[in-house]
Design a protein around this motif. Sequence first.
Motif, mmCIF file in Angstrom:
data_model
loop_
_atom_site.group_PDB
_atom_site.id
_atom_site.type_symbol
_atom_site.label_atom_id
_atom_site.label_comp_id
_atom_site.label_asym_id
_atom_site.label_seq_id
_atom_site.Cartn_x
_atom_site.Cartn_y
_atom_site.Cartn_z
ATOM 1 N N ALA A 17 0.828 -1.197 0.000
ATOM 2 C CA ALA A 17 0.000 0.000 0.000
ATOM 3 C C ALA A 17 0.865 1.250 0.000
ATOM 4 N N GLY A 18 1.950 1.223 0.811
ATOM 5 C CA GLY A 18 2.860 2.353 0.832
ATOM 6 C C GLY A 18 3.557 2.559 -0.510
ATOM 7 N N TRP A 19 3.950 1.457 -1.143
ATOM 8 C CA TRP A 19 4.587 1.522 -2.466
ATOM 9 C C TRP A 19 3.631 2.117 -3.494
ATOM 10 N N ASP A 20 2.374 1.652 -3.485
ATOM 11 C CA ASP A 20 1.380 2.174 -4.424
ATOM 12 C C ASP A 20 1.127 3.658 -4.183
ATOM 13 N N ARG A 21 1.020 4.037 -2.924
ATOM 14 C CA ARG A 21 0.762 5.438 -2.624
ATOM 15 C C ARG A 21 1.936 6.316 -3.046
ATOM 16 N N PHE A 22 3.149 5.822 -2.786
ATOM 17 C CA PHE A 22 4.347 6.605 -3.118
ATOM 18 C C PHE A 22 4.404 6.924 -4.608
ATOM 19 N N TRP A 23 4.093 5.941 -5.439
ATOM 20 C CA TRP A 23 4.242 6.120 -6.882
ATOM 21 C C TRP A 23 2.955 6.530 -7.592
ATOM 22 N N LEU A 317 -0.100 14.269 -1.427
ATOM 23 C CA LEU A 317 -0.542 13.093 -2.174
ATOM 24 C C LEU A 317 -1.788 12.568 -1.471
ATOM 25 N N LEU A 318 -2.769 12.115 -2.238
ATOM 26 C CA LEU A 318 -3.996 11.626 -1.636
ATOM 27 C C LEU A 318 -3.718 10.421 -0.759
ATOM 28 N N PRO A 319 -4.449 10.291 0.368
ATOM 29 C CA PRO A 319 -4.229 9.152 1.256
ATOM 30 C C PRO A 319 -4.518 7.826 0.563
ATOM 31 N N LEU A 320 -4.003 6.768 1.150
ATOM 32 C CA LEU A 320 -4.178 5.435 0.569
ATOM 33 C C LEU A 320 -4.540 4.460 1.662
ATOM 34 N N ASP A 321 -5.616 3.732 1.459
ATOM 35 C CA ASP A 321 -6.035 2.724 2.421
ATOM 36 C C ASP A 321 -5.080 1.540 2.377
ATOM 37 N N VAL A 322 -4.922 0.855 3.507
ATOM 38 C CA VAL A 322 -3.980 -0.266 3.563
ATOM 39 C C VAL A 322 -4.382 -1.391 2.633
ATOM 40 N N ARG A 323 -5.634 -1.418 2.193
ATOM 41 C CA ARG A 323 -6.060 -2.455 1.252
ATOM 42 C C ARG A 323 -5.947 -1.995 -0.180
ATOM 43 N N GLY A 324 -5.333 -0.817 -0.398
ATOM 44 C CA GLY A 324 -5.035 -0.398 -1.767
ATOM 45 C C GLY A 324 -6.008 0.577 -2.348
ATOM 46 N N GLY A 325 -7.014 1.053 -1.593
ATOM 47 C CA GLY A 325 -7.986 1.980 -2.155
ATOM 48 C C GLY A 325 -7.546 3.408 -2.010
ATOM 49 N N ALA A 326 -7.281 4.104 -3.098
ATOM 50 C CA ALA A 326 -6.838 5.491 -3.035
ATOM 51 C C ALA A 326 -8.032 6.416 -3.018
ATOM 52 N N GLY A 327 -7.837 7.596 -2.474
ATOM 53 C CA GLY A 327 -8.886 8.593 -2.465
ATOM 54 C C GLY A 327 -8.853 9.405 -1.194
ATOM 55 N N THR A 328 -9.790 10.319 -1.056
ATOM 56 C CA THR A 328 -9.875 11.130 0.142
ATOM 57 C C THR A 328 -10.498 10.316 1.260
ATOM 58 N N PRO A 329 -10.326 10.736 2.528
ATOM 59 C CA PRO A 329 -10.945 9.987 3.634
ATOM 60 C C PRO A 329 -12.448 9.860 3.486
ATOM 61 N N ARG A 330 -13.140 10.913 3.025
ATOM 62 C CA ARG A 330 -14.591 10.848 2.864
ATOM 63 C C ARG A 330 -14.976 9.818 1.816
#
Length: 343
Positions: A17-23, A317-330
């Motif tokens: 998840a961190g790798w996906d969010r980073f890139w 950078l937009l947050p990223l859920d640990v299960r891989g879902g990107a987007g805003t918290p809402r």
Amino acid sequence: MKLAVQYLRELYKACMAGWDRFWFAPSDPATYSLIRILAGAMMFYTHLVWTIGLDDFFGPNAWLSNAAVNAYYDSPYPWSYLWHTQSTATLYAVHLAGLVVFACLTVGFFSRMASVLSYLIVVAYVNRLPGALFGLDQLNALLAMYLMVGPCGARYSVDRWLAKRRSGRASEVAPSVGATIGIRLIQLHMCVIYFFAGISKLQGPAWWDGSALWGAVGNLEYQSIDMTWLAGWPLAIAAMTHVTVLWELSYPALVWPRLTRPLVLALAVPLHLGIGLFLGMPTFGLIMLVGNLAFVSPWLVRTIVERQAPQQSEPELLPLDVRGGAGTPRQRKSRAGETSAVA
């Protein structure tokens, strides 16, 4: 055993998840677009200077002939269209065309095409004249290459202005994965540059005994401002020498955390401005600062360039859920019905 397997599974998910969010987490292209303006202007200026001695350096009877350059490389891979300009008129025509491309990149007109052509042009000049290759040319090529990756003309560009005119309304610029990848590549490359600059300095005894800075400011060939008065301040020379090495070595680690990043970037300003003002390399000092700009938040860029804070504060950078879902918290809350997420 079961707990260990579960821990490893969660660790793997968190790392991915961190790798996906980073890139790949979409980000505001404000910083990316500002780098396009500054890098494009530097490419335009540095290649405009070649006009003074264009025929002597690149003409049919240049000081360094095509045969000499080919013998230097001893390889079929280096490429330059300047090897095929067999007349002065053709040379000036392609040179002028190159300046037009750099100008288009700077103002953001046909930005994606201009970024690709700019990279090819920079590489063509570098390969044609390897004897005049310096750090400035390498940084020009680096930035031109990474500006090809994403929408570098999404903000502060003629392309953006034309898009607003065609649509008849000022639509908001969407976050971009391409901008994130382009910025990340610049950031990582800057870390590599500083790290190897630091470890290469450690191979010289002058950087260990603290006298290296005096060797630079005391060299009349590099002096643009007389700094020889520093000879009376040996402790200051030693301190600045060691701080330079420590800063370069620690840059790849300390520039990422938000608490230490401002300090690291703040030290980059006097370092590179000092190189520009006192050692006769203003263009190199400025282009290194342009590279460091990749670590500046898009929110801060928009606040300064647009002279007002954006209506809605956006994360870098937009947050990223640990299960891989990107987007805003809402958005994540509405999708999964959860209130917690890993930023």
